[in-house]
Design a protein around this motif. Structure first.
Motif, PDB file in Angstrom:
ATOM      1  N   SER A  28     -70.109-104.879 -15.437  1.00  0.00           N
ATOM      2  CA  SER A  28     -69.919-104.093 -16.655  1.00  0.00           C
ATOM      3  C   SER A  28     -69.141-104.844 -17.717  1.00  0.00           C
ATOM      4  O   SER A  28     -69.303-104.554 -18.908  1.00  0.00           O
ATOM      5  N   ASP A  29     -68.328-105.830 -17.336  1.00  0.00           N
ATOM      6  CA  ASP A  29     -67.566-106.510 -18.376  1.00  0.00           C
ATOM      7  C   ASP A  29     -68.415-107.485 -19.174  1.00  0.00           C
ATOM      8  O   ASP A  29     -67.903-108.152 -20.071  1.00  0.00           O
ATOM      9  N   TYR A  30     -69.710-107.599 -18.872  1.00  0.00           N
ATOM     10  CA  TYR A  30     -70.620-108.378 -19.712  1.00  0.00           C
ATOM     11  C   TYR A  30     -71.349-107.499 -20.731  1.00  0.00           C
ATOM     12  O   TYR A  30     -72.125-108.008 -21.539  1.00  0.00           O
ATOM     13  N   TYR A  31     -71.116-106.202 -20.691  1.00  0.00           N
ATOM     14  CA  TYR A  31     -71.926-105.272 -21.448  1.00  0.00           C
ATOM     15  C   TYR A  31     -71.114-104.452 -22.426  1.00  0.00           C
ATOM     16  O   TYR A  31     -70.013-103.987 -22.124  1.00  0.00           O
ATOM     17  N   THR A  32     -71.685-104.248 -23.597  1.00  0.00           N
ATOM     18  CA  THR A  32     -71.191-103.240 -24.531  1.00  0.00           C
ATOM     19  C   THR A  32     -71.710-101.889 -24.061  1.00  0.00           C
ATOM     20  O   THR A  32     -72.881-101.753 -23.683  1.00  0.00           O
ATOM     21  N   ILE A  33     -70.841-100.895 -24.088  1.00  0.00           N
ATOM     22  CA  ILE A  33     -71.214 -99.537 -23.683  1.00  0.00           C
ATOM     23  C   ILE A  33     -71.133 -98.618 -24.896  1.00  0.00           C
ATOM     24  O   ILE A  33     -70.143 -98.632 -25.632  1.00  0.00           O
ATOM     25  N   GLY A  34     -72.180 -97.879 -25.090  1.00  0.00           N
ATOM     26  CA  GLY A  34     -72.226 -96.942 -26.202  1.00  0.00           C
ATOM     27  C   GLY A  34     -72.294 -95.506 -25.726  1.00  0.00           C
ATOM     28  O   GLY A  34     -72.815 -95.221 -24.638  1.00  0.00           O
ATOM     29  N   TRP A  35     -71.759 -94.634 -26.546  1.00  0.00           N
ATOM     30  CA  TRP A  35     -71.889 -93.192 -26.323  1.00  0.00           C
ATOM     31  C   TRP A  35     -72.761 -92.608 -27.426  1.00  0.00           C
ATOM     32  O   TRP A  35     -72.547 -92.898 -28.607  1.00  0.00           O
ATOM     33  N   PHE A  36     -73.705 -91.800 -27.017  1.00  0.00           N
ATOM     34  CA  PHE A  36     -74.595 -91.128 -27.946  1.00  0.00           C
ATOM     35  C   PHE A  36     -74.579 -89.637 -27.619  1.00  0.00           C
ATOM     36  O   PHE A  36     -74.179 -89.232 -26.524  1.00  0.00           O
ATOM     37  N   ARG A  37     -75.046 -88.844 -28.567  1.00  0.00           N
ATOM     38  CA  ARG A  37     -75.169 -87.422 -28.286  1.00  0.00           C
ATOM     39  C   ARG A  37     -76.416 -86.877 -28.976  1.00  0.00           C
ATOM     40  O   ARG A  37     -76.879 -87.437 -29.964  1.00  0.00           O
ATOM     41  N   GLN A  38     -76.924 -85.814 -28.398  1.00  0.00           N
ATOM     42  CA  GLN A  38     -78.089 -85.156 -28.987  1.00  0.00           C
ATOM     43  C   GLN A  38     -77.909 -83.655 -28.881  1.00  0.00           C
ATOM     44  O   GLN A  38     -77.812 -83.105 -27.782  1.00  0.00           O
ATOM     45  N   LYS A  42     -81.904 -81.758 -32.937  1.00  0.00           N
ATOM     46  CA  LYS A  42     -81.429 -82.859 -33.771  1.00  0.00           C
ATOM     47  C   LYS A  42     -81.743 -84.205 -33.127  1.00  0.00           C
ATOM     48  O   LYS A  42     -82.000 -84.299 -31.936  1.00  0.00           O
ATOM     49  N   GLU A  43     -81.687 -85.237 -33.933  1.00  0.00           N
ATOM     50  CA  GLU A  43     -81.924 -86.584 -33.423  1.00  0.00           C
ATOM     51  C   GLU A  43     -80.695 -87.093 -32.670  1.00  0.00           C
ATOM     52  O   GLU A  43     -79.580 -86.630 -32.884  1.00  0.00           O
ATOM     53  N   ARG A  44     -80.941 -88.049 -31.810  1.00  0.00           N
ATOM     54  CA  ARG A  44     -79.843 -88.672 -31.090  1.00  0.00           C
ATOM     55  C   ARG A  44     -78.939 -89.408 -32.073  1.00  0.00           C
ATOM     56  O   ARG A  44     -79.420 -90.108 -32.966  1.00  0.00           O
ATOM     57  N   GLU A  45     -77.658 -89.266 -31.878  1.00  0.00           N
ATOM     58  CA  GLU A  45     -76.667 -89.829 -32.804  1.00  0.00           C
ATOM     59  C   GLU A  45     -75.718 -90.749 -32.051  1.00  0.00           C
ATOM     60  O   GLU A  45     -75.219 -90.382 -30.980  1.00  0.00           O
ATOM     61  N   GLY A  46     -75.462 -91.911 -32.609  1.00  0.00           N
ATOM     62  CA  GLY A  46     -74.466 -92.799 -32.029  1.00  0.00           C
ATOM     63  C   GLY A  46     -73.072 -92.268 -32.317  1.00  0.00           C
ATOM     64  O   GLY A  46     -72.768 -91.953 -33.464  1.00  0.00           O
ATOM     65  N   VAL A  47     -72.255 -92.170 -31.325  1.00  0.00           N
ATOM     66  CA  VAL A  47     -70.922 -91.596 -31.466  1.00  0.00           C
ATOM     67  C   VAL A  47     -69.850 -92.675 -31.454  1.00  0.00           C
ATOM     68  O   VAL A  47     -68.981 -92.705 -32.318  1.00  0.00           O
ATOM     69  N   ALA A  48     -69.924 -93.553 -30.485  1.00  0.00           N
ATOM     70  CA  ALA A  48     -68.891 -94.588 -30.332  1.00  0.00           C
ATOM     71  C   ALA A  48     -69.441 -95.688 -29.450  1.00  0.00           C
ATOM     72  O   ALA A  48     -70.386 -95.484 -28.687  1.00  0.00           O
ATOM     73  N   CYS A  49     -68.857 -96.869 -29.564  1.00  0.00           N
ATOM     74  CA  CYS A  49     -69.167 -97.903 -28.594  1.00  0.00           C
ATOM     75  C   CYS A  49     -67.968 -98.813 -28.425  1.00  0.00           C
ATOM     76  O   CYS A  49     -67.065 -98.842 -29.269  1.00  0.00           O
ATOM     77  N   ASN A  52     -67.632-105.393 -24.603  1.00  0.00           N
ATOM     78  CA  ASN A  52     -67.404-105.707 -23.202  1.00  0.00           C
ATOM     79  C   ASN A  52     -65.946-106.011 -22.895  1.00  0.00           C
ATOM     80  O   ASN A  52     -65.442-105.642 -21.828  1.00  0.00           O
ATOM     81  N   SER A  53     -65.229-106.627 -23.841  1.00  0.00           N
ATOM     82  CA  SER A  53     -63.816-106.928 -23.603  1.00  0.00           C
ATOM     83  C   SER A  53     -62.934-105.710 -23.719  1.00  0.00           C
ATOM     84  O   SER A  53     -61.798-105.700 -23.251  1.00  0.00           O
ATOM     85  N   GLY A  54     -63.445-104.696 -24.379  1.00  0.00           N
ATOM     86  CA  GLY A  54     -62.657-103.496 -24.608  1.00  0.00           C
ATOM     87  C   GLY A  54     -61.773-103.568 -25.838  1.00  0.00           C
ATOM     88  O   GLY A  54     -61.105-102.598 -26.187  1.00  0.00           O
ATOM     89  N   SER A  55     -61.789-104.704 -26.515  1.00  0.00           N
ATOM     90  CA  SER A  55     -60.867-104.890 -27.636  1.00  0.00           C
ATOM     91  C   SER A  55     -61.432-104.406 -28.958  1.00  0.00           C
ATOM     92  O   SER A  55     -60.692-104.242 -29.923  1.00  0.00           O
ATOM     93  N   VAL A  56     -62.715-104.205 -29.031  1.00  0.00           N
ATOM     94  CA  VAL A  56     -63.340-103.776 -30.286  1.00  0.00           C
ATOM     95  C   VAL A  56     -64.111-102.500 -30.039  1.00  0.00           C
ATOM     96  O   VAL A  56     -64.899-102.406 -29.093  1.00  0.00           O
ATOM     97  N   THR A  57     -63.889-101.536 -30.915  1.00  0.00           N
ATOM     98  CA  THR A  57     -64.551-100.248 -30.781  1.00  0.00           C
ATOM     99  C   THR A  57     -65.136 -99.828 -32.122  1.00  0.00           C
ATOM    100  O   THR A  57     -64.713-100.300 -33.185  1.00  0.00           O
TER     101      THR A  57
END
Length: 123
Positions: A28-38, A42-49, A52-57
């Motif tokens: 998992s530390d090689y991957y950016t993880i995103g949160w979406f909601r629907q 309504k269309e799917r919406e990006g909420v947050a991401c 991989n380092s956790g330092s940038v959101t």
């Protein structure tokens, strides 16, 4: 590869709730993880991401200042802490993974998706 969002439920407006995303099958530390909601109709919406380092959101304007995304790579888990919830936050929340470091990525970029968890905010 599996992502599983969990922790949704019914909460009153103004209250907090934390949803989590358990990641397996990838480092998992090689991957950016995103949160979406629907939300219904309504269309799917990006909420947050979170990178991989956790330092940038990244946060959508609609949740900035209320939601916080974090990750624990040792536990292969990503969290979305939601405070001051509003009825308009009611939706199915999904987590998704994409390899690499992204500040923001649209849904089409993400390779792996989990099943969602329903968050219902009552007024």
């Amino acid at each position: 590869v599996q992502l599983q969002a969990y922790g949704g439920g019914l909460v009153q407006a103004g209250g907090p709730l934390r949803v989590s995303c358990a990641v397996s099958g990838i480092t998992s530390d090689y991957y950016t993880i995103g949160w979406f909601r629907q939300a219904p109709g309504k269309e799917r919406e990006g909420v947050a991401c979170i990178q991989n380092s956790g330092s940038v959101t990244y946060y959508a304007d609609s949740v900035q200042g209320r939601f916080t995304v974090s990750r624990d790579n040792a536990k292969n888990t990503v969290y979305l802490q939601m405070n001051s919830l509003k009825p308009e936050d009611t939706a199915v929340y999904y987590c998704a993974a994409v390899r690499g470091s992204y500040y923001y990525a649209g849904a089409f970029v993400y390779a792996y998706w989990g099943q969602g968890t329903l968050v219902t905010v009552s007024s």
